[in-house]
Design a protein around this motif. Structure first.
Motif, PDB file in Angstrom:
ATOM      1  N   ARG A  14      20.406 -42.155 -18.112  1.00 34.06           N
ATOM      2  CA  ARG A  14      19.202 -42.417 -17.316  1.00 34.06           C
ATOM      3  C   ARG A  14      18.899 -41.235 -16.384  1.00 34.06           C
ATOM      4  O   ARG A  14      17.741 -40.831 -16.231  1.00 34.06           O
ATOM      5  CB  ARG A  14      19.388 -43.693 -16.516  1.00 34.06           C
ATOM      6  N   THR A  15      19.944 -40.669 -15.775  1.00 36.98           N
ATOM      7  CA  THR A  15      19.756 -39.495 -14.911  1.00 36.98           C
ATOM      8  C   THR A  15      19.281 -38.307 -15.740  1.00 36.98           C
ATOM      9  O   THR A  15      18.406 -37.544 -15.313  1.00 36.98           O
ATOM     10  CB  THR A  15      21.057 -39.161 -14.166  1.00 36.98           C
ATOM     11  N   SER A  16      19.826 -38.162 -16.936  1.00 38.27           N
ATOM     12  CA  SER A  16      19.396 -37.097 -17.835  1.00 38.27           C
ATOM     13  C   SER A  16      17.906 -37.232 -18.140  1.00 38.27           C
ATOM     14  O   SER A  16      17.156 -36.250 -18.078  1.00 38.27           O
ATOM     15  CB  SER A  16      20.210 -37.162 -19.129  1.00 38.27           C
ATOM     16  N   LYS A  17      17.464 -38.444 -18.452  1.00 44.82           N
ATOM     17  CA  LYS A  17      16.045 -38.684 -18.732  1.00 44.82           C
ATOM     18  C   LYS A  17      15.180 -38.348 -17.519  1.00 44.82           C
ATOM     19  O   LYS A  17      14.091 -37.785 -17.662  1.00 44.82           O
ATOM     20  CB  LYS A  17      15.826 -40.141 -19.134  1.00 44.82           C
ATOM     21  N   ALA A  18      15.674 -38.686 -16.337  1.00 42.68           N
ATOM     22  CA  ALA A  18      14.920 -38.383 -15.106  1.00 42.68           C
ATOM     23  C   ALA A  18      14.795 -36.876 -14.908  1.00 42.68           C
ATOM     24  O   ALA A  18      13.725 -36.384 -14.536  1.00 42.68           O
ATOM     25  CB  ALA A  18      15.598 -39.031 -13.897  1.00 42.68           C
ATOM     26  N   HIS A  19      15.875 -36.145 -15.158  1.00 36.22           N
ATOM     27  CA  HIS A  19      15.822 -34.682 -15.040  1.00 36.22           C
ATOM     28  C   HIS A  19      14.833 -34.095 -16.050  1.00 36.22           C
ATOM     29  O   HIS A  19      14.043 -33.201 -15.708  1.00 36.22           O
ATOM     30  CB  HIS A  19      17.201 -34.055 -15.247  1.00 36.22           C
ATOM     31  N   VAL A  20      14.869 -34.594 -17.277  1.00 38.25           N
ATOM     32  CA  VAL A  20      13.943 -34.104 -18.303  1.00 38.25           C
ATOM     33  C   VAL A  20      12.501 -34.377 -17.884  1.00 38.25           C
ATOM     34  O   VAL A  20      11.633 -33.504 -17.997  1.00 38.25           O
ATOM     35  CB  VAL A  20      14.255 -34.715 -19.688  1.00 38.25           C
ATOM     36  N   ALA A  21      12.234 -35.561 -17.357  1.00 37.78           N
ATOM     37  CA  ALA A  21      10.877 -35.895 -16.903  1.00 37.78           C
ATOM     38  C   ALA A  21      10.431 -34.951 -15.785  1.00 37.78           C
ATOM     39  O   ALA A  21       9.278 -34.495 -15.770  1.00 37.78           O
ATOM     40  CB  ALA A  21      10.821 -37.342 -16.429  1.00 37.78           C
ATOM     41  N   GLN A  22      11.332 -34.645 -14.864  1.00 38.70           N
ATOM     42  CA  GLN A  22      11.008 -33.712 -13.771  1.00 38.70           C
ATOM     43  C   GLN A  22      10.720 -32.314 -14.314  1.00 38.70           C
ATOM     44  O   GLN A  22       9.808 -31.623 -13.847  1.00 38.70           O
ATOM     45  CB  GLN A  22      12.156 -33.644 -12.761  1.00 38.70           C
ATOM     46  N   ILE A  23      11.497 -31.894 -15.295  1.00 41.77           N
ATOM     47  CA  ILE A  23      11.297 -30.569 -15.902  1.00 41.77           C
ATOM     48  C   ILE A  23       9.929 -30.504 -16.571  1.00 41.77           C
ATOM     49  O   ILE A  23       9.188 -29.531 -16.391  1.00 41.77           O
ATOM     50  CB  ILE A  23      12.430 -30.260 -16.903  1.00 41.77           C
ATOM     51  N   LEU A  24       9.580 -31.548 -17.333  1.00 40.22           N
ATOM     52  CA  LEU A  24       8.269 -31.574 -17.996  1.00 40.22           C
ATOM     53  C   LEU A  24       7.147 -31.492 -16.974  1.00 40.22           C
ATOM     54  O   LEU A  24       6.169 -30.757 -17.163  1.00 40.22           O
ATOM     55  CB  LEU A  24       8.112 -32.838 -18.842  1.00 40.22           C
ATOM     56  N   ALA A  25       7.288 -32.229 -15.876  1.00 44.46           N
ATOM     57  CA  ALA A  25       6.255 -32.234 -14.835  1.00 44.46           C
ATOM     58  C   ALA A  25       6.163 -30.867 -14.151  1.00 44.46           C
ATOM     59  O   ALA A  25       5.062 -30.346 -13.943  1.00 44.46           O
ATOM     60  CB  ALA A  25       6.547 -33.323 -13.808  1.00 44.46           C
ATOM     61  N   LYS A  26       7.309 -30.291 -13.789  1.00 49.49           N
ATOM     62  CA  LYS A  26       7.294 -29.009 -13.077  1.00 49.49           C
ATOM     63  C   LYS A  26       6.779 -27.871 -13.952  1.00 49.49           C
ATOM     64  O   LYS A  26       6.080 -26.982 -13.466  1.00 49.49           O
ATOM     65  CB  LYS A  26       8.685 -28.673 -12.543  1.00 49.49           C
ATOM     66  N   LEU A  27       7.125 -27.889 -15.239  1.00 48.29           N
ATOM     67  CA  LEU A  27       6.661 -26.835 -16.142  1.00 48.29           C
ATOM     68  C   LEU A  27       5.241 -27.095 -16.634  1.00 48.29           C
ATOM     69  O   LEU A  27       4.617 -26.215 -17.209  1.00 48.29           O
ATOM     70  CB  LEU A  27       7.593 -26.702 -17.342  1.00 48.29           C
ATOM     71  N   GLN A  28       4.755 -28.315 -16.424  1.00 48.98           N
ATOM     72  CA  GLN A  28       3.432 -28.740 -16.880  1.00 48.98           C
ATOM     73  C   GLN A  28       3.305 -28.598 -18.402  1.00 48.98           C
ATOM     74  O   GLN A  28       2.343 -28.053 -18.917  1.00 48.98           O
ATOM     75  CB  GLN A  28       2.324 -27.984 -16.150  1.00 48.98           C
ATOM     76  N   VAL A  29       4.335 -29.109 -19.092  1.00 53.87           N
ATOM     77  CA  VAL A  29       4.302 -29.161 -20.550  1.00 53.87           C
ATOM     78  C   VAL A  29       4.263 -30.632 -20.963  1.00 53.87           C
ATOM     79  O   VAL A  29       4.562 -31.515 -20.166  1.00 53.87           O
ATOM     80  CB  VAL A  29       5.514 -28.438 -21.185  1.00 53.87           C
ATOM     81  N   GLU A  30       3.899 -30.884 -22.210  1.00 53.90           N
ATOM     82  CA  GLU A  30       3.669 -32.246 -22.664  1.00 53.90           C
ATOM     83  C   GLU A  30       4.873 -32.906 -23.328  1.00 53.90           C
ATOM     84  O   GLU A  30       4.902 -34.122 -23.457  1.00 53.90           O
ATOM     85  CB  GLU A  30       2.487 -32.267 -23.632  1.00 53.90           C
ATOM     86  N   SER A  31       5.847 -32.131 -23.770  1.00 52.73           N
ATOM     87  CA  SER A  31       6.954 -32.724 -24.507  1.00 52.73           C
ATOM     88  C   SER A  31       8.246 -31.968 -24.272  1.00 52.73           C
ATOM     89  O   SER A  31       8.234 -30.816 -23.825  1.00 52.73           O
ATOM     90  CB  SER A  31       6.645 -32.736 -26.010  1.00 52.73           C
ATOM     91  N   ARG A  32       9.349 -32.610 -24.604  1.00 56.54           N
ATOM     92  CA  ARG A  32      10.645 -31.943 -24.482  1.00 56.54           C
ATOM     93  C   ARG A  32      10.733 -30.793 -25.478  1.00 56.54           C
ATOM     94  O   ARG A  32      11.434 -29.820 -25.237  1.00 56.54           O
ATOM     95  CB  ARG A  32      11.792 -32.934 -24.631  1.00 56.54           C
ATOM     96  N   LEU A  33      10.006 -30.877 -26.600  1.00 54.50           N
ATOM     97  CA  LEU A  33       9.975 -29.770 -27.548  1.00 54.50           C
ATOM     98  C   LEU A  33       9.359 -28.535 -26.900  1.00 54.50           C
ATOM     99  O   LEU A  33       9.903 -27.439 -26.998  1.00 54.50           O
ATOM    100  CB  LEU A  33       9.210 -30.157 -28.818  1.00 54.50           C
TER     101      LEU A  33
END
Length: 130
Positions: free
Chosen positions: A75-94
């Motif tokens: 769950r923490t991993s998913k939260a970090h990934v979501a934060q990364i997507l938001a900060k980088l302003q990208v649409e997907s983990r890809l």
């Protein structure tokens, strides 16, 4: 051509078909639009822990693998990934992974080798070398 230009998304450019009509429904040219450079510049906004996750994303790690490698919950991993997507302003983990992959390559090139080497521990965790 820089490595970020190679990773640019396709831009739809019309071109003449054999019957004289314009074809507009498929990509013909890959061009650089600045979005990748902008995402690369935003990497500086990531926290140290987000950078750890980002590096693993660049290697194609799943949330479960990231959690195991960093000794955090999925769950923490998913939260970090979501934060990364938001900060980088990208649409997907890809997209984040592609930016991360290019960022690692550019940092290695800029520093004459591995800028951020990570040492694997037998337990599966990671640490920065001393």
């Amino acid at each position: 051509m820089s490595s970020t230009e190679i990773l640019s998304p396709p831009v739809w450019i019309p071109y003449p078909a054999t019957d004289g009509q314009l074809v507009t429904d498929r990509p013909t040219v890959l061009t650089h639009d600045g979005a990748w450079d902008a995402a690369m510049a935003r990497v500086q906004q990531l926290s140290d822990r987000e950078l750890d996750v980002f590096r693993l994303l660049a290697k194609g790690a799943s949330n479960r693998t990231i959690a195991a490698r960093l000794a955090i919950t999925e769950r923490t991993s998913k939260a970090h990934v979501a934060q990364i997507l938001a900060k980088l302003q990208v649409e997907s983990r890809l997209q984040a992974g592609i930016v991360g992959f290019a960022w690692e390559i550019l940092n290695q090139d800029a520093h004459g080798g591995s800028a951020h080497s990570v040492v694997s521990l037998p337990s599966g965790g990671i640490r920065q070398p001393a």
